[in-house]
Write an enzyme that holds these catalytic residues in place. Structure first.
Site, short mmCIF file in Angstrom:
data_model
loop_
_atom_site.label_atom_id
_atom_site.label_comp_id
_atom_site.label_asym_id
_atom_site.label_seq_id
_atom_site.Cartn_x
_atom_site.Cartn_y
_atom_site.Cartn_z
N SER A 1 -9.34 7.83 15.40
CA SER A 1 -9.24 7.61 16.62
C SER A 1 -10.84 7.05 16.94
CB SER A 1 -8.87 8.76 17.59
OG SER A 1 -7.58 9.04 17.25
N GLY B 1 -5.08 8.12 14.41
CA GLY B 1 -3.84 7.53 15.39
C GLY B 1 -3.42 8.38 16.51
N GLU C 1 -2.30 7.93 4.57
CA GLU C 1 -0.86 7.36 4.76
C GLU C 1 -0.29 6.89 3.54
OE1 GLU C 1 -1.86 4.29 7.78
OE2 GLU C 1 -2.18 6.20 9.27
N HIS D 1 -6.05 6.37 1.17
CA HIS D 1 -5.90 6.62 2.57
C HIS D 1 -4.83 7.55 2.77
CE1 HIS D 1 -4.58 5.73 6.82
NE2 HIS D 1 -5.72 5.36 7.05
N ASN E 1 -8.97 -1.34 9.79
CA ASN E 1 -7.57 -1.13 8.98
C ASN E 1 -6.42 -1.37 9.83
OD1 ASN E 1 -5.27 -0.14 7.68
ND2 ASN E 1 -6.10 1.84 7.77
N TRP E 2 -6.10 -2.62 9.58
CA TRP E 2 -4.83 -3.19 10.54
C TRP E 2 -3.53 -2.63 10.19
CZ3 TRP E 2 -5.65 -9.24 10.87
CH2 TRP E 2 -6.96 -9.48 11.62
N LYS E 3 -3.34 -1.84 9.16
CA LYS E 3 -2.09 -1.32 8.66
C LYS E 3 -0.92 -2.38 8.72
CE LYS E 3 -3.99 3.06 10.22
NZ LYS E 3 -3.87 4.48 10.43
N GLU F 1 -12.00 10.76 6.68
CA GLU F 1 -10.88 10.54 7.96
C GLU F 1 -10.06 12.09 8.17
OE1 GLU F 1 -9.89 6.22 8.67
OE2 GLU F 1 -8.68 6.85 6.94
#
Ligand code: PGA
Length: 249
Positions: A212, A172, A96, A94, A10-12, A166
């Site tokens: 992470s 992160g 976020e 997700h 997941n490159w965000k 997650e």
């Protein structure tokens, strides 16, 4: 039961076009001999078309889309449009998107349905925030996320989904869940799938760990019987660490 092993990146909202294309080329060149793991990357959607030309064996997905066919939704992209540009998978739920963009359980459910209708592979993300873990209510919390937005699917439909656990406190932060915490939640998730569907279906669905995960800890996480791979954020932005993770089974 052989479940698919998956390592997803997941490159965000990271990388510029040139860097993204370079990363795709390096990952695809260095992973030609990896046949036991599906590699899926989730770049910024704007780069899909260019990536589609060079992705070779890699699968590509989107981090987001809007669950309507078309119409007056300024700034949004539809599933048909992302499919048009080569995406085969989508991240849904997700943390976020849930937290920053206030995506509700109902909206996430609509996204799951839209992806299923358009035969886009669903990576359904779930996971608890720190205060829920500290209260020891993480199992009730995550189970409810699955009930609210995923468990309405039919047997055939749920088989097209992958679950990614997650824990939000691990995303992160450099603070990975312990292997005991990961395995415990993954085995609970599998038992809930068995409860709502069947043991056979539960045994067929891949459950990824995210938060992470990196080239150093992937090996022991992936050795857990119920961890079928990873959803990788930070460590997916470098070919070397992403490939090391993919070789960790
Ligand atoms: P991280 O992100 O690997 O950087 O913790 C994981 C994710 O958000 O999917």
């Amino acid at each position: 039961m052989i479940r698919k092993k998956i390592v997803a990146g997941n490159w965000k909202m990271n990388l510029q076009l040139e860097q993204a294309l370079e990363l795709v080329k390096t990952i695809s060149n260095q992973s030609t001999d990896i046949s036991n793991v599906d590699l899926i990357i989730f770049p910024p959607a704007l780069f899909l078309l260019e990536i589609d030309k060079i992705k070779s064996q890699l699968k590509v997905g989107v981090q987001n889309f809007y669950p309507k066919e078309n119409g007056a939704f300024t700034g949004e992209i539809s599933i048909a449009q992302i499919k048009n540009c080569g995406a085969s998978h989508a991240l849904i739920g997700h943390s976020e998107r849930r937290e920053i963009f206030h995506e509700s359980e109902e909206f996430i459910k609509q996204k799951v349905d839209a992806a299923i209708i358009h035969t886009i592979g669903v990576i359904f993300c779930c996971g608890e925030p720190l205060h829920i873990r500290e209260n020891n209510s993480q199992f009730t919390y995550v189970k409810q996320q699955l009930i609210d937005s995923l468990f309405h699917l039919s047997d055939d439909e749920i088989l097209k989904c992958v679950v990614a656990y997650e824990p939000i406190w691990a995303i992160g932060t450099g603070k990975t869940a312990t292997i005991e915490q990961a395995e415990e939640m993954h085995s609970e998730i599998r038992s809930w799938i068995a409860e709502y569907y069947s043991q056979e279906i539960a045994d067929s669905i891949s459950i990824l760990y995210g938060g992470s995960c990196n080239g150093t800890n992937a090996k022991e996480l992936f050795a857990c019987p119920n961890v079928d791979g990873g959803l990788i954020g930070g460590a997916s932005l470098q070919a070397e660490s992403f490939i090391t993770i993919a070789r960790s089974f």
